[in-house]
Motif scaffolding. Sequence first.
Motif, PDB file in Angstrom:
ATOM      1  N   ILE A   1     -21.023 -29.703 -19.892  1.00  0.00           N
ATOM      2  CA  ILE A   1     -22.163 -30.469 -20.428  1.00  0.00           C
ATOM      3  C   ILE A   1     -22.496 -30.014 -21.847  1.00  0.00           C
ATOM      4  CG2 ILE A   1     -24.639 -30.914 -20.117  1.00  0.00           C
ATOM      5  CD1 ILE A   1     -24.087 -30.780 -17.059  1.00  0.00           C
ATOM      6  N   SER A   2     -22.360 -28.693 -22.096  1.00  0.00           N
ATOM      7  CA  SER A   2     -22.719 -28.213 -23.430  1.00  0.00           C
ATOM      8  C   SER A   2     -21.736 -28.730 -24.491  1.00  0.00           C
ATOM      9  CB  SER A   2     -22.807 -26.685 -23.455  1.00  0.00           C
ATOM     10  OG  SER A   2     -21.525 -26.165 -23.184  1.00  0.00           O
ATOM     11  N   SER A   3     -20.493 -28.990 -24.096  1.00  0.00           N
ATOM     12  CA  SER A   3     -19.562 -29.497 -25.111  1.00  0.00           C
ATOM     13  C   SER A   3     -19.428 -31.019 -25.051  1.00  0.00           C
ATOM     14  CB  SER A   3     -18.176 -28.844 -24.943  1.00  0.00           C
ATOM     15  OG  SER A   3     -17.610 -29.277 -23.728  1.00  0.00           O
ATOM     16  N   ASN A   4     -19.913 -31.639 -23.976  1.00  0.00           N
ATOM     17  CA  ASN A   4     -19.819 -33.090 -23.832  1.00  0.00           C
ATOM     18  C   ASN A   4     -21.067 -33.592 -23.093  1.00  0.00           C
ATOM     19  OD1 ASN A   4     -19.040 -35.736 -23.584  1.00  0.00           O
ATOM     20  ND2 ASN A   4     -17.354 -35.361 -22.165  1.00  0.00           N
ATOM     21  N   PRO A   5     -22.157 -33.839 -23.833  1.00  0.00           N
ATOM     22  CA  PRO A   5     -23.437 -34.189 -23.194  1.00  0.00           C
ATOM     23  C   PRO A   5     -23.345 -35.410 -22.286  1.00  0.00           C
ATOM     24  CG  PRO A   5     -23.718 -33.848 -25.560  1.00  0.00           C
ATOM     25  CD  PRO A   5     -22.250 -33.778 -25.301  1.00  0.00           C
ATOM     26  N   ARG A   6     -22.376 -36.305 -22.548  1.00  0.00           N
ATOM     27  CA  ARG A   6     -22.209 -37.501 -21.704  1.00  0.00           C
ATOM     28  C   ARG A   6     -21.935 -37.135 -20.243  1.00  0.00           C
ATOM     29  NH1 ARG A   6     -20.432 -42.677 -21.059  1.00  0.00           N
ATOM     30  NH2 ARG A   6     -18.403 -42.627 -20.090  1.00  0.00           N
ATOM     31  N   ALA A   7     -21.382 -35.913 -20.043  1.00  0.00           N
ATOM     32  CA  ALA A   7     -21.042 -35.488 -18.676  1.00  0.00           C
ATOM     33  C   ALA A   7     -22.287 -35.196 -17.840  1.00  0.00           C
ATOM     34  CB  ALA A   7     -20.154 -34.243 -18.735  1.00  0.00           C
ATOM     35  N   ARG A   8     -23.428 -35.049 -18.515  1.00  0.00           N
ATOM     36  CA  ARG A   8     -24.651 -34.651 -17.803  1.00  0.00           C
ATOM     37  C   ARG A   8     -25.000 -35.611 -16.665  1.00  0.00           C
ATOM     38  NH1 ARG A   8     -28.455 -31.158 -18.938  1.00  0.00           N
ATOM     39  NH2 ARG A   8     -27.768 -30.862 -21.084  1.00  0.00           N
ATOM     40  N   SER A   9     -24.801 -36.906 -16.898  1.00  0.00           N
ATOM     41  CA  SER A   9     -25.219 -37.870 -15.865  1.00  0.00           C
ATOM     42  C   SER A   9     -24.072 -38.260 -14.925  1.00  0.00           C
ATOM     43  CB  SER A   9     -25.803 -39.119 -16.538  1.00  0.00           C
ATOM     44  OG  SER A   9     -24.930 -39.562 -17.547  1.00  0.00           O
ATOM     45  N   ALA A  10     -22.898 -37.627 -15.086  1.00  0.00           N
ATOM     46  CA  ALA A  10     -21.748 -38.034 -14.264  1.00  0.00           C
ATOM     47  C   ALA A  10     -21.878 -37.540 -12.822  1.00  0.00           C
ATOM     48  CB  ALA A  10     -20.461 -37.486 -14.881  1.00  0.00           C
ATOM     49  N   LYS A  11     -21.502 -38.415 -11.879  1.00  0.00           N
ATOM     50  CA  LYS A  11     -21.453 -38.029 -10.463  1.00  0.00           C
ATOM     51  C   LYS A  11     -20.095 -38.453  -9.933  1.00  0.00           C
ATOM     52  CE  LYS A  11     -26.189 -37.813  -9.113  1.00  0.00           C
ATOM     53  NZ  LYS A  11     -27.330 -38.691  -8.995  1.00  0.00           N
ATOM     54  N   LEU A  12     -19.428 -37.524  -9.291  1.00  0.00           N
ATOM     55  CA  LEU A  12     -18.089 -37.809  -8.787  1.00  0.00           C
ATOM     56  C   LEU A  12     -18.102 -37.832  -7.261  1.00  0.00           C
ATOM     57  CD1 LEU A  12     -14.942 -37.919  -8.896  1.00  0.00           C
ATOM     58  CD2 LEU A  12     -14.964 -35.469  -9.237  1.00  0.00           C
ATOM     59  N   ARG A  13     -17.606 -38.926  -6.692  1.00  0.00           N
ATOM     60  CA  ARG A  13     -17.451 -39.012  -5.233  1.00  0.00           C
ATOM     61  C   ARG A  13     -15.991 -39.305  -4.937  1.00  0.00           C
ATOM     62  NH1 ARG A  13     -22.542 -39.326  -2.600  1.00  0.00           N
ATOM     63  NH2 ARG A  13     -24.198 -39.783  -4.068  1.00  0.00           N
TER      64      ARG A  13
END
Length: 303
Positions: free
Chosen positions: A286-298
């Motif tokens: 998340i610190s290097s790619n803020p877009r990952a903050r809202s990602a959810k993987l199922r």
Amino acid sequence: MDFSLVSLCYNVYMELHKPVMLNEVLAVLQPKSGESYLDLTAGYAGHAKAILGLTENYKHSVLVDRDAFAIAHLRFLREKGANVMKNDFYGAALKLLECGNRFDMILMDLGVSSPQFDLKERGFSFAKDGKLDMRMDGTQELTAERVVNHFPKQKLMEIFVKYGEENPKFAGKIAEAIVRQRPISGTLELAELIKSKTHAYQKTHPATRIFQALRIFVNDEIGELEKTLPLVPELLLPAGRVAIISFHSLEDRKVKEFLKTEGARGLEARLRVLTKTPMVAGELEISSNPRARSAKLRAAARV
Ligand SMILES: C[S@@+](CC[C@H](N)C(=O)[O-])C[C@H]1O[C@@H](n2cnc3c(N)ncnc32)[C@H](O)[C@@H]1O
């Protein structure tokens, strides 16, 4: 749109592209040498490159996207033998099933890609002055401009509430202001108008939810997902794995419900859920790619 200029920007951009939750995707898909892969949202091949590098089965792998710029970028994998399809993923899934194709692994990394979002020409961002466009597929007729400048107030309000989960009171105020001020010429004008009608102090920019709503509506993102999820088990080979990354609650809810329903079919179940709760990105990512903050993987496996 100047295709060559935009392509150049994309190529420079791609040097910096980071696929979201790559380690987690590899952990659930477990690619093995010789396995086949279907990427329904191939984008800039961040995941596809890593997975195909492990399987080395280009010939029986298919990369789908509805964005012509992404398709142009995927040429390097087509040259290695991968099959590249420019289509929406529902259309692609139907065609693949019709032709009897089945896969060991499927990935859906939903939503927009960073280049789509970051290039002002695409009109996805409220922070950059662009046209009201927001189409992933530039050949599609419906644009954000059409919605914003021509849809009735009531319909705009419904879109903001349904796809932006906007408070109905604000959604009504914003729809009213849009109808009064139109024609609205670009993304910044729209963002300013929204800002003027909502609370100044919010955690996120006041235009976030409205832009999300317009984007989801223009690209029929929820409709595509709802139609395609039931086809996923049919596209998987026995013991095949699927991973789905979503970026907002509307999508994640659909994926969660689908997997829960599939898993609850007892002996009839076609999928076994691999993730009881969704996996999320680690702080380092998340610190290097803020877009990952809202990602959810199922993820799930074919039984
Ligand atoms: C988050 S990006 C994928 C990024 C990719 N995994 C990577 O690592 O480069 C999502 C991509 O899916 C595409 N996309 C979204 N919805 C789609 C749909 N319904 N049909 C086909 N492509 C879609 C978008 O055009 C975009 O390129």
